[in-house]
Every structure is written in structure tokens, then in C-alpha cells.
Design a protein around this motif. Structure first.
Motif, PDB file in Angstrom:
ATOM      1  N   SER A   1       0.820  -1.206   0.000  1.00 25.05           N
ATOM      2  CA  SER A   1       0.000   0.000   0.000  1.00 25.05           C
ATOM      3  C   SER A   1       0.854   1.255   0.000  1.00 25.05           C
TER       4      SER A   1
ATOM      5  N   VAL B   1      -8.496   0.189 -11.190  1.00 24.25           N
ATOM      6  CA  VAL B   1      -8.161   0.447  -9.791  1.00 24.25           C
ATOM      7  C   VAL B   1      -9.360   0.366  -8.866  1.00 24.25           C
TER       8      VAL B   1
ATOM      9  N   ARG C   1      -9.582  -0.994  -5.144  1.00 19.63           N
ATOM     10  CA  ARG C   1      -8.247  -0.987  -4.558  1.00 19.63           C
ATOM     11  C   ARG C   1      -7.790   0.398  -4.136  1.00 19.63           C
TER      12      ARG C   1
ATOM     13  N   HIS D   1      -4.187   0.372  -2.264  1.00 20.21           N
ATOM     14  CA  HIS D   1      -3.994  -0.931  -1.654  1.00 20.21           C
ATOM     15  C   HIS D   1      -3.852  -1.991  -2.732  1.00 20.21           C
ATOM     16  N   SER D   2      -3.345  -3.145  -2.314  1.00 17.84           N
ATOM     17  CA  SER D   2      -3.207  -4.296  -3.211  1.00 17.84           C
ATOM     18  C   SER D   2      -2.521  -3.906  -4.515  1.00 17.84           C
TER      19      SER D   2
ATOM     20  N   LYS E   1      -0.224  -3.545  -7.714  1.00 18.45           N
ATOM     21  CA  LYS E   1       0.239  -4.476  -8.725  1.00 18.45           C
ATOM     22  C   LYS E   1       1.364  -3.841  -9.530  1.00 18.45           C
TER      23      LYS E   1
ATOM     24  N   ASP F   1       0.552  -1.010 -11.769  1.00 17.72           N
ATOM     25  CA  ASP F   1       0.284   0.302 -11.191  1.00 17.72           C
ATOM     26  C   ASP F   1       1.507   1.210 -11.230  1.00 17.72           C
TER      27      ASP F   1
END
Length: 115
Positions: free
Chosen positions: A17, A64, A67, A84-85, A87, A90
């Protein structure tokens, strides 16, 4: 005189995060919607999230949704993007934006998602 200054980017592992912040000045912040965009290497700048002037409504890119959360504090003239979460996809430079007659941009903050 519009100024947008992003902060909070960095290197994070997949699944991690980050919270990005944007400090705004030079306009009546509470009267304008705000947005976060991002630009990955070799790709076009894309809209990630937006929020109305009061914070009553938000929109997110499908990639997104669920997330990321955009929020704002009109008392502090700041807008945030809680991620958050995360990848690897991103990974990008993230920009704060306001349309105040024209599009204004911050300098960007780098987010890198990698093991």
C-alpha cells in the motif's frame, strides 16, 4: 498561481500500500473537483480517480476500482489517493490535477511496484 505538489510515492512490493498526497494552492480549493492521473512508461496519461468539490462523489478507472480510494480535506486544501493491493501494472508517475479554466498539473510522484 495554481500550484499542485504531490508526495508519498516510492517503491513498494506487490500487494502493498501507498498513500499519495497533493497540496493545492492558488484557487478556491473547495469549489473544484480534483483528479489523479498516472502515466506509465511508454503509455498515455490516464485518469485514475476523481472527486467532486465537496467530496460527495467519486469515480475510478476500472483497473483500480476496489483498490484505490480518493479523498479530500477542504480545510487543508489537500487531496489523497490511498492505494492498496498494488500491482506491478500500477507502476507509473502519478499526477494531481485540477481543471481551473485549464488543466493544471503537479510535478508528479513516482510509484514503483516491484519485488
Amino acid at each position: 498561481q495554481v500550484q499542485l505538489v504531490e508526495s508519498g510515492g516510492g517503491l513498494v512490493q506487490p500487494g502493498g500500500s501507498l498513500r499519495l498526497s497533493c497540496a493545492a494552492s492558488g484557487f478556491i480549493f473547495s469549489s473544484y473537483g480534483m483528479s489523479w492521473y498516472r502515466q506509465a512508461p511508454g503509455k498515455e496519461r490516464e485518469l485514475v480517480a476523481s472527486i467532486t468539490n465537496s467530496g460527495s462523489s467519486t469515480n475510478y478507472a476500472d483497473s483500480v476500482k476496489g483498490r484505490f480510494t480518493i479523498s479530500r480535506d477542504n480545510a487543508k486544501n489537500t487531496v489523497h489517493l490511498q492505494m492498496h493491493s498494488l500491482k506491478p501494472e500500477d507502476t507509473a508517475v502519478y499526477y494531481c490535477n485540477v481543471f481551473y479554466g485549464y488543466h493544471y498539473w503537479g510535478q508528479g510522484t513516482q510509484v514503483t511496484v516491484s519485488s
